[in-house]
Design an enzyme around this catalytic site. Structure first.
Site, short mmCIF file in Angstrom:
data_model
loop_
_atom_site.label_atom_id
_atom_site.label_comp_id
_atom_site.label_asym_id
_atom_site.label_seq_id
_atom_site.Cartn_x
_atom_site.Cartn_y
_atom_site.Cartn_z
N GLY A 29 0.81 -1.21 0.00
CA GLY A 29 0.00 0.00 0.00
C GLY A 29 0.84 1.26 0.00
O GLY A 29 2.08 1.22 0.09
N SER A 30 0.16 2.39 -0.07
CA SER A 30 0.87 3.67 -0.23
C SER A 30 1.68 4.04 1.01
O SER A 30 2.77 4.61 0.90
CB SER A 30 -0.13 4.78 -0.56
OG SER A 30 -1.11 4.89 0.45
N THR A 31 1.17 3.73 2.20
CA THR A 31 1.93 4.06 3.42
C THR A 31 3.15 3.15 3.53
O THR A 31 4.23 3.60 3.95
CB THR A 31 1.04 3.94 4.67
OG1 THR A 31 -0.16 4.67 4.47
CG2 THR A 31 1.75 4.50 5.89
N ASP A 81 3.10 -2.89 8.14
CA ASP A 81 2.04 -2.80 7.14
C ASP A 81 1.07 -1.69 7.53
O ASP A 81 1.07 -1.22 8.68
CB ASP A 81 1.30 -4.13 7.03
CG ASP A 81 0.58 -4.30 5.70
OD1 ASP A 81 0.60 -3.36 4.87
OD2 ASP A 81 0.00 -5.38 5.48
N ALA A 83 -3.16 -0.13 7.08
CA ALA A 83 -4.51 -0.63 7.31
C ALA A 83 -5.50 0.34 6.69
O ALA A 83 -5.20 1.52 6.48
CB ALA A 83 -4.80 -0.79 8.81
N ASP A 84 -6.68 -0.18 6.40
CA ASP A 84 -7.77 0.67 5.91
C ASP A 84 -8.56 1.26 7.08
O ASP A 84 -9.15 2.33 6.94
CB ASP A 84 -8.68 -0.13 5.00
CG ASP A 84 -7.94 -0.63 3.77
OD1 ASP A 84 -7.40 0.21 3.02
OD2 ASP A 84 -7.86 -1.86 3.56
N GLY A 95 -6.98 -4.94 3.20
CA GLY A 95 -7.30 -5.61 1.95
C GLY A 95 -7.80 -4.70 0.86
O GLY A 95 -8.20 -5.18 -0.21
N GLY A 97 -6.11 -3.01 -1.04
CA GLY A 97 -5.23 -3.24 -2.19
C GLY A 97 -5.27 -4.67 -2.70
O GLY A 97 -4.61 -4.99 -3.69
N GLU A 103 -0.74 -10.80 3.40
CA GLU A 103 -0.53 -9.94 4.57
C GLU A 103 -0.85 -10.70 5.85
O GLU A 103 -0.10 -10.61 6.84
CB GLU A 103 -1.39 -8.68 4.45
CG GLU A 103 -0.93 -7.74 3.36
CD GLU A 103 -1.90 -6.60 3.09
OE1 GLU A 103 -1.48 -5.65 2.41
OE2 GLU A 103 -3.05 -6.66 3.55
#
Length: 217
Positions: A29-31, A81, A83-84, A95, A97, A103
């Site tokens: 993901g972007s972060t 990682d 998170a949304d 999830g 992405g 993950e």
């Protein structure tokens, strides 16, 4: 402060958890991409990384980090990682992405899971973000019907295929007041690979970037 700057701040704060010569797990993901950039600029030299997606593997390779198979490493000391969503108990929805299965595997194999987010991801109760579920393709309609029975509104992420060759259902409006029980119920359905609830194996640390600095949970 814009969201990209917040991601950069929390990525830099995460470097304090990374040891030289370590083998770490890296999410998607972007972060996480901001974390990889921060790692490259830091001078910290990790031995290798277990990646949760093909996209992350490619990103790691651009900074000269060797991606290795989890089967060859044993347990990992650290998994990083995003998170949304996250709740006050450090339980997560992930999830967005589409990399939730890998993950979840890397998180399960890691002794410490550090989740890095900006303040937009903080919720009091999970469920605002639709819950991704990775399914075997032939089970898509069956699992969708079961999710309706559980109170959700499933939507097929049409045209998207996971790195594992499977499909994603994004389920809206689920009651996630008890995310542990819901995670167990969904994962027991035939044809479900896994769901994006990280409540059984939740984050050990959440670092959240805010306008006023980094908060730790």
């Amino acid at each position: 402060m814009n969201q990209n700057r917040l991601k950069q701040q929390v990525a830099e704060a995460t470097l304090s958890f990374v040891d030289d010569d370590a083998v770490i797990g890296v999410g998607t993901g972007s972060t996480v991409n901001a974390f990889i950039d921060a790692l490259a600029a830091s001078g910290i030299r990790i031995d290798a990384a277990v990646s949760s997606s093909e996209a992350t593997t490619a990103k790691l390779q651009t900074i000269g980090v060797r991606a290795v198979d989890l089967n060859t490493t044993g347990s990992l000391d650290l998994y990083v990682d995003g998170a949304d969503e996250f709740d006050p108990h450090r339980r997560l929805v992930k999830g967005g992405g589409g990399a939730l299965t890998r993950e979840k595997i890397v998180a399960a194999a890691s002794r410490r899971f550090v989740c890095i987010v900006d303040q937009s991801k903080q919720v009091s109760v999970l469920g605002k973000f639709p819950l991704p579920i990775e399914v075997i393709p032939m089970a898509r309609s069956y699992v969708a019907r079961e999710m309706i029975r559980l109170g959700g509104q499933p939507e097929w992420r049409e045209g998207f295929v996971t790195d594992n060759g499977n499909w994603i259902l994004d389920v809206h409006n689920l009651d996630l007041v008890d995310p542990v029980s819901m995670e167990k119920s969904i994962n027991e359905l035939a044809g479900v690979v896994t769901c994006g609830l990280f409540a059984i194996r939740k984050a050990d640390v959440v670092l959240m970037a805010t306008e006023n600095g980094i908060e730790r949970f």
